[in-house]
Design an enzyme around this catalytic site. Structure first.
Site, short mmCIF file in Angstrom:
data_model
loop_
_atom_site.label_atom_id
_atom_site.label_comp_id
_atom_site.label_asym_id
_atom_site.label_seq_id
_atom_site.Cartn_x
_atom_site.Cartn_y
_atom_site.Cartn_z
N ARG A 1 -16.85 1.49 -10.13
CA ARG A 1 -17.58 2.65 -10.70
C ARG A 1 -16.88 3.17 -11.96
NH1 ARG A 1 -16.57 8.14 -9.78
NH2 ARG A 1 -18.38 9.54 -9.82
N ALA A 2 -15.54 3.28 -11.87
CA ALA A 2 -14.79 3.84 -13.01
C ALA A 2 -14.84 2.91 -14.22
CB ALA A 2 -13.34 4.09 -12.59
N THR B 1 -17.19 0.67 -14.86
CA THR B 1 -18.56 0.65 -15.37
C THR B 1 -18.85 1.90 -16.21
OG1 THR B 1 -19.27 -0.58 -13.43
CG2 THR B 1 -21.00 0.55 -14.66
N ARG B 2 -18.53 3.05 -15.64
CA ARG B 2 -18.91 4.28 -16.34
C ARG B 2 -18.07 4.50 -17.60
NH1 ARG B 2 -21.14 8.32 -11.61
NH2 ARG B 2 -22.95 6.98 -11.22
N SER C 1 -5.78 -13.49 -7.51
CA SER C 1 -6.87 -13.14 -8.43
C SER C 1 -6.33 -12.90 -9.84
CB SER C 1 -7.59 -11.89 -7.95
OG SER C 1 -7.95 -12.03 -6.60
N ASP D 1 -1.94 -4.89 0.37
CA ASP D 1 -0.56 -5.34 0.60
C ASP D 1 0.50 -4.59 -0.23
OD1 ASP D 1 -1.73 -7.24 2.24
OD2 ASP D 1 -1.71 -8.80 0.72
N GLY E 1 -0.04 -7.61 5.32
CA GLY E 1 0.90 -7.43 4.21
C GLY E 1 1.24 -8.75 3.54
N LYS F 1 18.33 7.24 26.65
CA LYS F 1 18.25 8.62 26.16
C LYS F 1 16.91 9.27 26.51
CE LYS F 1 19.55 9.32 21.87
NZ LYS F 1 19.64 8.97 20.44
N SER G 1 8.83 5.23 25.54
CA SER G 1 8.27 3.96 25.04
C SER G 1 8.94 3.61 23.73
CB SER G 1 6.77 4.11 24.81
OG SER G 1 6.54 5.04 23.78
O1 F6P Z 1 -4.19 -9.76 0.84
C1 F6P Z 1 -4.87 -8.99 1.77
C2 F6P Z 1 -4.81 -9.62 3.13
O2 F6P Z 1 -5.51 -8.80 4.04
C3 F6P Z 1 -3.41 -9.93 3.65
O3 F6P Z 1 -2.77 -8.79 4.17
C4 F6P Z 1 -3.70 -10.99 4.67
O4 F6P Z 1 -2.57 -11.80 4.89
C5 F6P Z 1 -4.81 -11.77 4.02
O5 F6P Z 1 -5.44 -10.89 3.10
C6 F6P Z 1 -5.86 -12.32 4.95
O6 F6P Z 1 -6.70 -13.13 4.19
P1 F6P Z 1 -8.16 -13.62 4.61
O7 F6P Z 1 -9.10 -12.49 4.35
O8 F6P Z 1 -8.43 -14.76 3.69
O9 F6P Z 1 -8.09 -13.99 6.04
#
Ligand code: F6P
Length: 324
Positions: A24-25, A27-28, A108, A131, A174, A215, A219
């Site tokens: 959106r940002a 594009t606008r 990408s 990530d 991650g 202590k 959990s």
């Molecule tokens: O990069 C984003 C992410 O969600 C990662 O945390 C994860 O390892 C990966 O993409 C999963 O990829 P896909 O959507 O191809 O299963």
């Protein structure tokens, strides 16, 4: 560099909450600058096949609060080949797209860098990934929302863990980076985080958990980054070596990528989208927009994607002090 009159915008790789706010940002602010905007669907695959539509300001109405990406996304295999990039560039020429804005993660932006290098088309990247693993930006678009989602889930796991006196290994996403694990562990009051950036000794971890039980802790929650076998791996080792513990695993999975973007992600995406158009006006190319000390900055792609963004030692210290 030739004058820019028209841009294309695409989202690529794993979707991340806030990508829509970024679309959106972009594009606008491009329309505000007097430029034409083309929305490219399904990431680089759509650029290759010509899945492209001209956008107006209305095309991006009512999307700032939506998760996922209205442009949809893909991890394009074809774009990784020179032939694929040739077709992608040919479509830029066909539609009169003078510059590209790519919203996505590491892979990408690496693709964007290749296209800019081979064909000289100006490309600006926006860091869109949960990530938070791109160098040069304090936060990526989607990270804050995912972190909040994880914390909400772990709060719930705490309830059942406390009721049964159990030890939970909770696996979070991650990819190769431990930002989500480390910071969700702090925010959810977990006992420990297992992250790729530092090594974990299972005996030390067990001793730590045992001390907590003595202590009167009811959990223990250990947040485990998905890399290197993830939660299953550590839980199995713990069960084998310390059978006295009642161990459970919870893998949060794809729910971490969904949901409405947080206010912080919407603001970050909006600022970065505007900054991307400013960057093009300044003649920038091959850079990712980042946020550093609350200011918009430009990071060369080659630097942003090196996969060496460090986790602050202070965060590791904070968790170990507060989880005693
Ligand atoms: O990069 C984003 C992410 O969600 C990662 O945390 C994860 O390892 C990966 O993409 C999963 O990829 P896909 O959507 O191809 O299963």
């Amino acid at each position: 560099m030739a004058e820019i009159r028209s841009i294309g915008v695409l989202t690529s790789g794993g979707d991340a909450p806030g990508m829509n706010a970024a679309v959106r940002a972009v594009t606008r602010s491009a329309i505000y600058a007097g430029w034409k905007v083309f929305g490219i669907y399904r990431g680089y695959d759509g650029l290759i096949s010509g899945d492209i539509k001209e956008f107006t300001t209305e095309s991006v109405s009512g999307i700032i609060f939506e998760g996922g990406t209205v442009l949809r996304t893909a991890r394009s295999k074809e774009f990784m080949t020179p032939e694929g990039r040739r077709k992608a560039y040919d479509n830029c020429v066909r539609y009169g797209i003078d510059a590209l804005i790519v919203i996505g993660g590491n892979g990408s932006l690496a693709g964007a860098q290749e296209l800019a290098r081979e064909y000289g088309i100006p490309v600006i990247g926006l860091p869109g990934t949960i990530d938070n693993d791109l160098y040069g930006t304090d936060n990526t678009i989607g990270y804050d929302t995912a972190l909040n989602t994880i914390v909400e889930c772990v709060d719930k796991i705490h309830d059942t863990a406390n009721s049964h006196n159990r030890i939970f290994f909770v696996e979070v996403m991650g990819r190769d980076a431990g930002f989500l694990a480390q910071n969700s562990a702090i925010a959810a009051g977990a006992e420990a985080a297992i992250i790729p950036e530092s090594s974990t000794d299972i005996d030390q971890l067990a001793a730590y958990i045992e001390r907590g039980i003595r202590k009167s802790k009811r959990s223990s929650i250990v947040i485990v980054s998905e890399k290197d076998g993830g939660a299953m791996h550590y839980a199995e080792r713990m069960r084998k070596e310390y059978p006295e513990f009642d161990v459970r695993v919870s893998i949060l999975g794809y729910l971490q990528r969904g949901g409405r973007p947080s206010a912080l992600d919407r603001i970050l995406a909006s600022r970065m989208g505007v900054a991307a158009i400013e960057a093009l006006k300044e003649g920038q190319t091959n850079v990712m927009i980042g946020i550093d000390d609350n200011r918009m900055v430009y990071i060369p792609f080659a630097r942003a994607i090196k996969k060496d963004k460090p986790i602050d030692e202070e965060l590791i210290n904070v968790l170990s002090i507060l989880s005693i």
